[in-house]
Design an enzyme around this catalytic site. Structure first.
Site, PDB file in Angstrom:
ATOM      1  N   HIS A  41       0.830  -1.208   0.000  1.00  0.00           N
ATOM      2  CA  HIS A  41       0.000   0.000   0.000  1.00  0.00           C
ATOM      3  C   HIS A  41       0.865   1.259   0.000  1.00  0.00           C
ATOM      4  CE1 HIS A  41      -3.686   2.315   1.196  1.00  0.00           C
ATOM      5  NE2 HIS A  41      -2.771   3.114   1.725  1.00  0.00           N
ATOM      6  N   GLU A  42       1.830   1.313   0.911  1.00  0.00           N
ATOM      7  CA  GLU A  42       2.672   2.508   0.998  1.00  0.00           C
ATOM      8  C   GLU A  42       3.589   2.638  -0.212  1.00  0.00           C
ATOM      9  OE1 GLU A  42       1.831   4.667   3.007  1.00  0.00           O
ATOM     10  OE2 GLU A  42       0.583   3.423   4.306  1.00  0.00           O
ATOM     11  N   HIS A 100       1.801   4.641  -2.771  1.00  0.00           N
ATOM     12  CA  HIS A 100       1.969   6.077  -2.545  1.00  0.00           C
ATOM     13  C   HIS A 100       3.349   6.545  -2.992  1.00  0.00           C
ATOM     14  CE1 HIS A 100      -1.710   6.969  -0.434  1.00  0.00           C
ATOM     15  NE2 HIS A 100      -1.501   6.057   0.504  1.00  0.00           N
ATOM     16  N   GLU A 116      -4.555   7.696  -3.104  1.00  0.00           N
ATOM     17  CA  GLU A 116      -5.087   6.429  -2.619  1.00  0.00           C
ATOM     18  C   GLU A 116      -5.433   5.481  -3.759  1.00  0.00           C
ATOM     19  OE1 GLU A 116      -5.141   5.199   0.360  1.00  0.00           O
ATOM     20  OE2 GLU A 116      -4.298   7.012   1.226  1.00  0.00           O
TER      21      GLU A 116
END
Length: 490
Positions: free
Chosen positions: A255-256, A259, A285
Site C-alpha cells: 500500500h505505501e 503512494h 489512494e
C-alpha cells in the site's frame, strides 16, 4: 527575470523547506527519542511559521498578478500557487504555528494512549486539535461549510455532499455483497502460528522492489501506523510487523509503495514545484489501493507471494496457492480499517466520515466520541468493540489534524476501480506477468497515465484522461462482485 521566474524561484525554496518539515515528521514517527517530543513540537511550530510567512508573502500575490504565460504547465503551476496563497492568506500565522505544535505533541500522546488502552489520556489533546481545526475551517470557509473547507485541502473540488452521494451509491452494493458472502457456507482458511518479524521485514523489501519502489531514493522503516513521506528523490515509507499476522506487514508495505511510487514517478522537471507531488489524496489512494488490492491480492500475484513465503518459512499450514489466495482475501468483520477486507473497508471509512463531521460541527464532543464510535461500529459491523486500540484509538489521523482526509480512501478505491478496468484492457497478459512476480507492465501503465503528471491535471480530469470516462462507483462494484462471487461460489 520575469515575474513568473521570480515566483518559481521563491516557490522552489518554499517547497524545499516543506520537504524538510516532512522529514522531521518522518523522524518523529520512526527514530526520534520519546523524550524529544516537546522540543520537536517547538521545532515544527517554528518551521511552520516560516513556511506560512512564505506562502502568504505579499510578493507572491504581486508575482501572481503580474505573471502571464501561454504554457499549460506554467499555467498549472500558477493555479496551484494561487490556491496555496489564497488559503495561506486566510489563516493567521499564529494558528498555523499552534496547529503544527499541537499536532506534533498529539501524535506521541495518541501512541502512548493507544498502547495503554486509555482514551482519557488522549482526549484533552484531541480536544485542542479539534478546536484548532474548527478555527482553521472557519477562517477558510468564509461562512460556508466547515467540513468542505478542510476536505478541499485533500481533494480539491470535492464536497461533503458529493462524497455523500458517492457513499449512497456505493453502500447498498457493498452491504448486499457482504450479506451474500457471510451467508455462504465456504470457510476461508486462516494463517496459524508465528512468523518471525525480521523475516517479514526482509520480505517486505522484496515486495517493495517487486512493485518498482526505488530504494536508492527511498527506505523502509517500522512505525506504529504505516505511512509514506516525501517526494522526488527522497520518498520514504514505513510498515509494521506482527508475528501472528504477516499480511499486515506485507500489504501495508505494498500500500505505501503505491503512494511512494506515485511520488517517485512524477516527471523530474516538476521537482520542488507545486506540480511535483500527487494532485490529491484521492488520486494518491487510487495508487496505493490498486497496488495493494487489484494487483497485490490478485490470484496471480498471491501465487507468487505464496512461493516466497514457503521459501522463507517452510510449510506454514496453508495447503497450496489457491488456499493462500483464499486466506489473503477472506471476508469477515474486523476492527481495524487498515486490515479490513475489500468488502468491509469502505464501510469503515463511511463511519469515520460521519463521526469527524460531527466532531467538527460540535454535534459530537470528544468525550462522547468513544461511545459514538462503539455504537456505530456495532450497528455497521455487528461486533462490539473490545479495546480502544481496536476502536477509537486505532487511527493516527485525528491526532495529526487530518480532518477531511478519511473519505479520500474510498474515493481512491473508486478511482482504482476505474483505472483497473482500463489497465486490464491495456495489458491483456497482466495475470501471467503477476504470476511471475512481474508488475512492470501494470506499474508502468499507471506511471504513464497517472503518476508522471503529478499535479498537472485536476483529480477528476486526470482519472478521466487515464480511463476515457468520468469516475464512477460501478467499476469498483463490478470488480468486487466478480472477485468475491468466484471466491465464495456465490
Amino acid at each position: 527575470m520575469t515575474a513568473y521566474d521570480d515566483l518559481m524561484a521563491f516557490q522552489r525554496d518554499t517547497t524545499a523547506l516543506g520537504q524538510v518539515a516532512g522529514r522531521l515528521g518522518w523522524d518523529q514517527e520512526t527514530v526520534m527519542p520519546r523524550g524529544a517530543a516537546g522540543q520537536r513540537s517547538e521545532e515544527m511550530a517554528a518551521l511552520e511559521s516560516i513556511l506560512h510567512g512564505r506562502r502568504a508573502d505579499p510578493r507572491v500575490g504581486d508575482w501572481l498578478d503580474q505573471a502571464t504565460t501561454d504554457d499549460p504547465v506554467a499555467q498549472a503551476q500558477l493555479r496551484e500557487i494561487r490556491r496555496s496563497y489564497d488559503r495561506a492568506t486566510k489563516l493567521p500565522a499564529r494558528l498555523s504555528a499552534e496547529l503544527a505544535r499541537e499536532t506534533s505533541l498529539a501524535q506521541g500522546i495518541w501512541a502512548q494512549a493507544r498502547a495503554a488502552e486509555d482514551f482519557s489520556q488522549f482526549a484533552p489533546s484531541l480536544s485542542r486539535v479539534i478546536a484548532l481545526k474548527q478555527e482553521e475551517a472557519a477562517a477558510l470557509a468564509d461562512g460556508g461549510s466547515l467540513y468542505d473547507a478542510l476536505l478541499d485541502d485533500y481533494e480539491p473540488g470535492a464536497t461533503a455532499a458529493s462524497i455523500g452521494v458517492m457513499f449512497d451509491d456505493l453502500r447498498p452494493g457493498l452491504v448486499a455483497l457482504r450479506e451474500k458472502i457471510l451467508g455462504s457456507t465456504r470457510d476461508m482458511p486462516r494463517l496459524q502460528g508465528s512468523f518471525d518479524t525480521d523475516e517479514q521485514f526482509k520480505l517486505s523489501q522484496t515486495l517493495a522492489r517487486a512493485f518498482g519502489y526505488d530504494l536508492n531514493r527511498g527506505r523502509i522503516d517500522r512505525a506504529v501506523h504505516p505511512f509514506s513521506s516525501g517526494s522526488g528523490s527522497d520518498v520514504r515509507i514505513t510498515t509494521r510487523t506482527d508475528p501472528a499476522d504477516p499480511f499486515n506487514c506485507f500489504y501495508s508495505t505494498i500500500h505505501e509503495v503505491g503512494h511512494a511510487s506515485y511520488e517517485q514517478g512524477i516527471e523530474d522537471q516538476y521537482a520542488l514545484t507545486p506540480l511535483g507531488c500527487g494532485v490529491s489524496m484521492g488520486v494518491h489512494e487510487s495508487q496505493s489501493r490498486i497496488y495493494e488490492n487489484q494487483l497485490g491480492r490478485s490470484r496471480a500475484f498471491t501465487g507468487w507471494l505464496y512461493a516466497r513465503m514457503v521459501e522463507v518459512y517452510g510449510a506454514f499450514g496453508v495447503a497450496d496457492a489457491d488456499a493462500f489466495y483464499a486466506a489473503v482475501n477472506g471476508v469477515r468483520p474486523g476492527f481495524i480499517r487498515t486490515e479490513a477486507d475489500e468488502v468491509h473497508y469502505n464501510l469503515h471509512v463511511m463511519m469515520r466520515f460521519d463521526l469527524e463531521q460531527a466532531l467538527l460541527t460540535g454535534d459530537l464532543s470528544v468525550d462522547d466520541l468513544p461511545g459514538a464510535w462503539n455504537d456505530r461500529f456495532a450497528a455497521d459491523f455487528g461486533v462490539a468493540v473490545d479495546t480502544p486500540s481496536n476502536g477509537v484509538l486505532q487511527d493516527v489521523h485525528w491526532s495529526v489534524g487530518l480532518i477531511g482526509y478519511f473519505p479520500t480512501y474510498t474515493l481512491g478505491n473508486v478511482y482504482a476501480g476505474c483505472l483497473y478496468e482500463s489497465l486490464g484492457k491495456a495489458v491483456p497478459d497482466l495475470d501471467a506477468e503477476l504470476a511471475a512476480g512481474n508488475t512492470s507492465s501494470a506499474t508502468g501503465w499507471l506511471r504513464d497515465h497517472v503518476q508522471r503528471h503529478g499535479g498537472l491535471y485536476r483529480p477528476v480530469d486526470l482519472i478521466t484522461r487515464a480511463t476515457g470516462g468520468a469516475p464512477s462507483v460501478q467499476p469498483l462494484l463490478r470488480y468486487l462482485e466478480t472477485k468475491f462471487s468466484q471466491l465464495y461460489d456465490l
